[in-house]
Structure formats: structure tokens, C-alpha cells
Design a protein around this motif. Sequence first.
Motif, PDB file in Angstrom:
ATOM      1  N   GLY A  92       0.791  -1.230   0.000  1.00  0.00           N
ATOM      2  CA  GLY A  92       0.000   0.000   0.000  1.00  0.00           C
ATOM      3  C   GLY A  92       0.817   1.272   0.000  1.00  0.00           C
ATOM      4  N   LEU A  93       2.074   1.194   0.469  1.00  0.00           N
ATOM      5  CA  LEU A  93       2.943   2.367   0.550  1.00  0.00           C
ATOM      6  C   LEU A  93       4.256   2.069  -0.165  1.00  0.00           C
ATOM      7  CD1 LEU A  93       2.528   3.151   4.373  1.00  0.00           C
ATOM      8  CD2 LEU A  93       1.165   4.049   2.474  1.00  0.00           C
ATOM      9  N   SER A  94       4.736   3.029  -0.915  1.00  0.00           N
ATOM     10  CA  SER A  94       6.051   2.930  -1.553  1.00  0.00           C
ATOM     11  C   SER A  94       6.461   4.351  -1.948  1.00  0.00           C
ATOM     12  CB  SER A  94       5.997   2.019  -2.783  1.00  0.00           C
ATOM     13  OG  SER A  94       7.296   1.830  -3.311  1.00  0.00           O
ATOM     14  N   HIS A  95       6.954   5.093  -0.962  1.00  0.00           N
ATOM     15  CA  HIS A  95       7.073   6.544  -1.121  1.00  0.00           C
ATOM     16  C   HIS A  95       8.016   6.968  -2.238  1.00  0.00           C
ATOM     17  CE1 HIS A  95       4.488   7.889   2.130  1.00  0.00           C
ATOM     18  NE2 HIS A  95       4.926   6.865   2.839  1.00  0.00           N
ATOM     19  N   GLU A  96       9.166   6.359  -2.351  1.00  0.00           N
ATOM     20  CA  GLU A  96      10.110   6.786  -3.394  1.00  0.00           C
ATOM     21  C   GLU A  96       9.565   6.470  -4.775  1.00  0.00           C
ATOM     22  OE1 GLU A  96      13.663   8.634  -4.762  1.00  0.00           O
ATOM     23  OE2 GLU A  96      12.616   8.610  -2.819  1.00  0.00           O
ATOM     24  N   GLU A  97       8.923   5.293  -4.922  1.00  0.00           N
ATOM     25  CA  GLU A  97       8.336   4.962  -6.217  1.00  0.00           C
ATOM     26  C   GLU A  97       7.157   5.880  -6.522  1.00  0.00           C
ATOM     27  OE1 GLU A  97       9.463   0.279  -6.741  1.00  0.00           O
ATOM     28  OE2 GLU A  97       7.734   0.752  -5.487  1.00  0.00           O
ATOM     29  N   GLY A  98       6.390   6.239  -5.498  1.00  0.00           N
ATOM     30  CA  GLY A  98       5.303   7.180  -5.713  1.00  0.00           C
ATOM     31  C   GLY A  98       5.794   8.570  -6.066  1.00  0.00           C
ATOM     32  N   LEU A  99       6.941   8.951  -5.477  1.00  0.00           N
ATOM     33  CA  LEU A  99       7.534  10.249  -5.785  1.00  0.00           C
ATOM     34  C   LEU A  99       7.966  10.313  -7.244  1.00  0.00           C
ATOM     35  CD1 LEU A  99       8.542  12.960  -4.546  1.00  0.00           C
ATOM     36  CD2 LEU A  99      10.717  11.798  -4.106  1.00  0.00           C
ATOM     37  N   ARG A 100       8.510   9.200  -7.731  1.00  0.00           N
ATOM     38  CA  ARG A 100       9.007   9.171  -9.112  1.00  0.00           C
ATOM     39  C   ARG A 100       7.892   8.904 -10.124  1.00  0.00           C
ATOM     40  NH1 ARG A 100      14.831   5.972  -8.819  1.00  0.00           N
ATOM     41  NH2 ARG A 100      15.557   6.872  -6.845  1.00  0.00           N
ATOM     42  N   HIS A 101       6.805   8.292  -9.677  1.00  0.00           N
ATOM     43  CA  HIS A 101       5.701   7.946 -10.576  1.00  0.00           C
ATOM     44  C   HIS A 101       4.404   8.472  -9.960  1.00  0.00           C
ATOM     45  CE1 HIS A 101       8.192   5.111 -12.943  1.00  0.00           C
ATOM     46  NE2 HIS A 101       8.727   4.797 -11.773  1.00  0.00           N
ATOM     47  N   ARG A 102       4.140   9.745 -10.190  1.00  0.00           N
ATOM     48  CA  ARG A 102       2.944  10.320  -9.587  1.00  0.00           C
ATOM     49  C   ARG A 102       1.675   9.654 -10.100  1.00  0.00           C
ATOM     50  NH1 ARG A 102       3.880  16.575 -10.525  1.00  0.00           N
ATOM     51  NH2 ARG A 102       5.028  15.717 -12.288  1.00  0.00           N
ATOM     52  N   ASP A 103       1.748   9.048 -11.300  1.00  0.00           N
ATOM     53  CA  ASP A 103       0.585   8.362 -11.855  1.00  0.00           C
ATOM     54  C   ASP A 103       0.311   7.035 -11.151  1.00  0.00           C
ATOM     55  OD1 ASP A 103       3.086   7.664 -13.068  1.00  0.00           O
ATOM     56  OD2 ASP A 103       1.984   6.428 -14.500  1.00  0.00           O
ATOM     57  N   TRP A 104       1.196   6.610 -10.258  1.00  0.00           N
ATOM     58  CA  TRP A 104       0.967   5.389  -9.482  1.00  0.00           C
ATOM     59  C   TRP A 104       0.253   5.678  -8.155  1.00  0.00           C
ATOM     60  CZ3 TRP A 104       6.136   2.116  -9.681  1.00  0.00           C
ATOM     61  CH2 TRP A 104       6.398   1.759 -11.011  1.00  0.00           C
ATOM     62  N   LEU A 105       0.081   6.938  -7.835  1.00  0.00           N
ATOM     63  CA  LEU A 105      -0.525   7.298  -6.556  1.00  0.00           C
ATOM     64  C   LEU A 105      -2.049   7.363  -6.662  1.00  0.00           C
ATOM     65  CD1 LEU A 105       1.858  10.209  -5.460  1.00  0.00           C
ATOM     66  CD2 LEU A 105       1.887   7.829  -4.669  1.00  0.00           C
ATOM     67  N   THR A 106      -2.712   7.115  -5.543  1.00  0.00           N
ATOM     68  CA  THR A 106      -4.158   7.311  -5.512  1.00  0.00           C
ATOM     69  C   THR A 106      -4.468   8.807  -5.566  1.00  0.00           C
ATOM     70  OG1 THR A 106      -4.161   7.315  -3.097  1.00  0.00           O
ATOM     71  CG2 THR A 106      -4.600   5.209  -4.176  1.00  0.00           C
ATOM     72  N   VAL A 107      -5.586   9.112  -6.146  1.00  0.00           N
ATOM     73  CA  VAL A 107      -6.123  10.478  -6.140  1.00  0.00           C
ATOM     74  C   VAL A 107      -7.334  10.454  -5.216  1.00  0.00           C
ATOM     75  CG1 VAL A 107      -7.054  12.370  -7.504  1.00  0.00           C
ATOM     76  CG2 VAL A 107      -5.356  10.817  -8.519  1.00  0.00           C
ATOM     77  N   SER A 108      -7.252  11.205  -4.137  1.00  0.00           N
ATOM     78  CA  SER A 108      -8.333  11.176  -3.143  1.00  0.00           C
ATOM     79  C   SER A 108      -9.614  11.739  -3.748  1.00  0.00           C
ATOM     80  CB  SER A 108      -7.942  11.988  -1.915  1.00  0.00           C
ATOM     81  OG  SER A 108      -8.035  13.376  -2.199  1.00  0.00           O
ATOM     82  N   PRO A 109     -10.779  11.425  -3.155  1.00  0.00           N
ATOM     83  CA  PRO A 109     -12.034  12.008  -3.653  1.00  0.00           C
ATOM     84  C   PRO A 109     -12.025  13.533  -3.651  1.00  0.00           C
ATOM     85  CG  PRO A 109     -12.509  10.153  -2.218  1.00  0.00           C
ATOM     86  CD  PRO A 109     -11.022  10.394  -2.131  1.00  0.00           C
ATOM     87  N   GLU A 110     -11.100  14.135  -2.880  1.00  0.00           N
ATOM     88  CA  GLU A 110     -10.966  15.605  -2.883  1.00  0.00           C
ATOM     89  C   GLU A 110     -10.014  16.081  -3.977  1.00  0.00           C
ATOM     90  OE1 GLU A 110     -12.535  13.956   0.484  1.00  0.00           O
ATOM     91  OE2 GLU A 110     -10.403  13.724   0.017  1.00  0.00           O
ATOM     92  N   GLY A 111      -9.451  15.143  -4.760  1.00  0.00           N
ATOM     93  CA  GLY A 111      -8.596  15.510  -5.872  1.00  0.00           C
ATOM     94  C   GLY A 111      -7.135  15.696  -5.516  1.00  0.00           C
ATOM     95  N   GLU A 112      -6.687  15.137  -4.388  1.00  0.00           N
ATOM     96  CA  GLU A 112      -5.300  15.306  -3.946  1.00  0.00           C
ATOM     97  C   GLU A 112      -4.545  13.984  -4.040  1.00  0.00           C
ATOM     98  OE1 GLU A 112      -5.882  16.676   0.037  1.00  0.00           O
ATOM     99  OE2 GLU A 112      -6.044  18.784  -0.558  1.00  0.00           O
ATOM    100  N   ILE A 113      -3.260  14.062  -4.389  1.00  0.00           N
ATOM    101  CA  ILE A 113      -2.432  12.851  -4.362  1.00  0.00           C
ATOM    102  C   ILE A 113      -1.626  12.775  -3.070  1.00  0.00           C
ATOM    103  CG2 ILE A 113      -2.273  12.593  -6.865  1.00  0.00           C
ATOM    104  CD1 ILE A 113       0.552  13.797  -6.707  1.00  0.00           C
ATOM    105  N   TYR A 114      -1.532  13.872  -2.324  1.00  0.00           N
ATOM    106  CA  TYR A 114      -0.916  13.854  -1.001  1.00  0.00           C
ATOM    107  C   TYR A 114      -2.004  14.124   0.041  1.00  0.00           C
ATOM    108  CZ  TYR A 114       3.881  14.152  -2.912  1.00  0.00           C
ATOM    109  OH  TYR A 114       5.062  13.917  -3.558  1.00  0.00           O
ATOM    110  N   ARG A 115      -2.101  13.212   1.023  1.00  0.00           N
ATOM    111  CA  ARG A 115      -3.004  13.453   2.144  1.00  0.00           C
ATOM    112  C   ARG A 115      -2.298  14.326   3.157  1.00  0.00           C
ATOM    113  NH1 ARG A 115      -4.491   9.713  -1.647  1.00  0.00           N
ATOM    114  NH2 ARG A 115      -6.464   8.697  -1.133  1.00  0.00           N
TER     115      ARG A 115
END
Length: 651
Positions: A92-115
Motif C-alpha cells: 500500500g505504501l512505496s514513497h520513493e516509487e510514488g515520488l518518481r511515478h505520480r501516476d501510481w498514486l491514488t487520487v483522493s475524492p478531494e482531488g489530492e495525491i498527497y493526504r
Amino acid sequence: MHIPKFAVFHDFHTMPSCPDVGKDFDCDAIAEQLKRCGVDFTTFPARCNLGMAYYDTKIGIRHPALRYDLFRRFLEACHKRGIAVSAYINVGLSHEEGLRHRDWLTVSPEGEIYRRPCNVHEFRTMCYNSPYGDHVLAMIDELLHYPVDGFFFDCLTPHPCIGAECIREMKKRKMDPMEFAWFSQKRMVDRIGRKIRGSGRDLLLYYNCVRPTDQLEWSTYLEYECLPTGGWGYESLQMNARHLRTFAKPMLNMTGRFHETWGDFGGIRSRASLLYDCITGLANTMPPNIGDHLHPRGDLNYAVYDLIADVYGEIRKLQPWTEGAGAVTEIAMIQPSDTPDNSIEAVPSIYSAQGWGRILCELRCQFDVLLPHQDFSKYPLLVLADRIRLDETLTERIRSYLANGGKIIASAWSGLDTENTHFTLPDEWGVEYLEESPHDPAYFRLVEKSAGFPDMPVTCYEKGISMRSKGAEVLAEIIAPYYNRQFDGEHYYSYIPPDKKDGCTALSLTEQVAHFSHPVGYTYYKHAQIPVRELVRRLLNHFLPQPILEVRGLPSFGRATITCQEKRCIIWLTAFVPERRGAKIDMIEDACEISGLEIILRLKGKKAASVYTAPDCSPLPFHQEEETCRIQLSFMRGYAAIAVEFMAGAN
């Protein structure tokens, strides 16, 4: 497949900027310490929640400071000493890979990729439906070429996502974001399961943060993570162990050596606290797994290994009495279906289940914890925890259960239909649902005075329902307040005395069903109200006048369970008191000394040939009358394991 008996779980989440990862790592020295502790199974990270890999990956991100295949060296060192190893992967978490691949992150219902805030582990979460899902499977493929004994997949939490892949499929399936998040989690679990099964390997496999019922097809064992000083509390294991053991899979009781929670490098618990966790697990058929955090450079904390070796050394002596043992129970506490969700929405259900569980533990009941769909037909008594609403199927199962002589204690909304309009079995319940209780707070009073119970209106601290007897005996009545808690623009009403009876029933009793109008579990979890527990005790005595186990003289903080092997049973008693110290730590520093206990054991078809304490085999005085065995225990410190050997020929 290796079945673990004594385990250590290695937390190892390392910032990409850490310069010394693996620098002084002596895998043989670490494995030797594990062997000294008597460990036969350990978990070690292949990739952590920072997205750092610790093996020679071709597709992931090996930690930039690591100069060799740390995972392989650790695996080889453990295998040389007969220690099985599971590969840890945080899904569920992989911060460095998420940092390098923003398209791999969830987009919250509020439209944010960072909570927000960004100072918690979950400020970035990974989308299982993005290319990241395939990436995880590819890393598993790499690790299947290693001689691993299993996999531990962590943080598989269902985070709602409205990214492109998710929102399009969500619309096709006509799901809302939360529904689709659960669907996506389950699909990822299934994909991983098929991948590993397709390899032909017989491996230990567990998905953390996934409901047991959603992983039963693929997991080969179950584990419960519970750091009592890290936010879980000491009662969480008591309830969840009783639930997990109903799935008939091998289990592990994952606690930790930390004073607080994961990542507390310099925190170490007291011996008594860790011993309590391990004994509680064994008393509920769960072998221990102690969490540790390795220093990224490889520094060894010998104090930690000394503690683990000491505790494991003591409980290992009990192994002959734990091998193949199963729980002996007579009550099923039915928890709401969403209790295992571990979500904000499930909090009322979680509190209800934990409150009821604590009451039953304090009263030394022998109980399992089930979900509504599980089979409860074998239990003489059911407890429906506050919110067990009955659809058509569950109504018919309850009707059949009662027709076969079963008994029920229910509270608040339990027994109502799914729309909260009526009791689905009005004749059996003997009460009529009127409405949600209009009182805040309500009070209740026993209809007849009773010794040992306060002769006064007693507060119902949490909101419940209004109900009226339709044939049931009324044991307690509702007393209305003068007015409710409110602010009328001039005053806030906080001084609210009881006024008079409102004609509603607080506690009803038929031949087979007792019902409280207010949520007993939720109230006890939040307020620990002893008069409410006393009413439950009286109902238990009424429905089960001769319980399997009674322990006289054990304080309310004591716990008692029974496990059974083929030719004997073991009565487990504990006496440790968590004390609140500081702002948030519940500490167990000392074991309590208890004397003068009388234990009454009733097992159908069983008679005692001998009784003794384990592991020292010191005989205890006992008296057998028909199927009742009375045992005298003059002294215990912290805990006692009492073995009752059955007479030959007992059923």
C-alpha cells in the motif's frame, strides 16, 4: 510449509538519504542472536514502505547506499541455522516509487495525491489499478527466484481513488469510491495469490490490513498485529485472537519490543508487559511474534535479544501444553460485519465489539468472536453486540437457533431489521421497537431491588433505542431526564437529573432472549460502567447457571481461558494490571501476586485423573464430583497454566 512457533518480525523502513544502509551488517551475527532466542521464523524486508529494496532488483529501487544483496545474505544466514524467512513487501505504501511515478498514486475524492498532514506514513498511497499493480507482481516474480519461505504483504489498505483508471471502471461497475476501494483491494489480493500459487511454491502467505474473510482463499496463516503501548491497547488482542482462531488456520500473535510503536528505535518494553502479550496469545492458541527494528547500519541491540531470549525461554517450557491445543468455548459474541474493516466508519462497531469483549473477559467467559455469516449453531449462548441487524437470512438462522434451544443476550439495535423499523422476531424477543431514544442521557432502574446493585437511577451514557415489553418480563425501566443535553441560546444543559419513568423498558427477559435498550458494548468501552457489567453477569448466570469455568478469588483484571489437547485441558490464568502512565502509555511493569483461588471446571464427559501446574508439574489439590472438578490454587504470580489430565476412557 513451515508452521512458525517462535517468531521475530523485523521492521526496516529506511530513508533514501540514510548513508550507511548495510554498512556493518553481520547477517550471521543477527541470525545467531535469533537462534539464541529460539526463533524458528522471521520476516525481513525485501522492500519497505519508503520504496527501498534490499535485494538485487532489476525493476525496483535498491537503496542507494546499499552495496550488496542484503536480503539474500540474511536469508542464507538464517537458513544455515534452520530459521525460515518471509519476504516483507509493503504494497500500500512505496514513497520513493510514488515520488518518481505520480501516476501510481491514488487520487483522493478531494482531488489530492498527497493526504495532509505529510508527517504520517500514509500521506502518499499507491493505486493498485495503476501500472503500480503490475510492478508489485513483477517484484514478487523476482523474489520467487529466492529460496524464501513466505511473503508478508503490508498496508493493503483500501484507499478511495478517483484517478483515471479507477473512476472509469468505478462508473462501469456503478460503485461509489469506497465500494470500489474495497473491490480494488480484494482484486489485488487475488492477483498476488494467483501469482504465488502459480509458482507451485508452498509458502507462508499473509496480507496485513485485509479482512480475514477476504484473504482466506490465499493466505496460509493469519496474523494479528497488536502493539498494546502503540495505540492498540491490551484488550485488542483478547478480542481479535478469539476471532481469528475461528478460521482454523495457523496463527501468529504479532506484538513488539517497542515502548511505543513501530520505528521507536530506542524504546524497549518491560519484561512483564511482553510476557503478558505472549502468554495471552498462547492462552488463545496463538504462537508469539515479537516485532523489532534493525538499525540500518547493522548495529545490534543485545538488550532486545536478551529480552526476547528471556521471555521465549520461559514460555518455551510450556510448549508440550500448547502443541495442537484448541480453544474450549460455550459463548459466541457476534460482532458487526464491518468490525474488521479498521476504518473510521467502522469505529462504532469496533467499540461495541471491544466493549462486549472486555465485559466477557472480565467475567471469565469462554467465548469466540464471530461475524454474522459464521456458523454459531454449536454455542449454547449468543451475545449480539449492539448493532447486529437482521436481514431475512440472518433472521431465519436466529429463528432456527432459538428453536433448537439457544439463548441470546442482545443490546440496542441488535435484532432490528436492516432499516431499524422493527424487531424481526417480535415473539421471541418479547419487545416492541418504538423509536430512537429521545433522551440524552436516559437512566435506568431495576424494577425490583436487588442486593449488590445500586438502588437508584443509573445513567445510560450513550444513546440507544426506546422499546416496550410485549410479553417479556421487564427487569429494568427507563427513567427520563428533566431535559436533554442542549444549548438553548441562554444556557448549556449539563446538570441533568433523572425525572420519572417514561413507560419504556431498559432490560427485558423472555425464556430465551434478554435485550438491553442501550448499547452495552459501546458504553462499556467508553465508560467502563460496573453496574452494566453486573447486569450482564446476572443474565449469564441465568442462561448458563453452570458455566464451563468459574474462578473464584481472581480480581476483575484477571483473565481466564481454556485450551484442550487430546488427553488434557489447560486452564490459563493471568494477573497483570495495565496502569496509565504519562499522557498515553498503559504500562505493565509488574506481575501481580494472587492467592487463595478456587477453580471450578465442568467439561462434559471428562473427569480429572490429575491436576498440576505447568511447566513444573507441581500437583494441585482437586476434588472431582461427577463432571465437576474443583481445584485449589494457593498462589500465582502473573500467570498460571493449570493442566488437567483426563481419566482414561473419557470421551
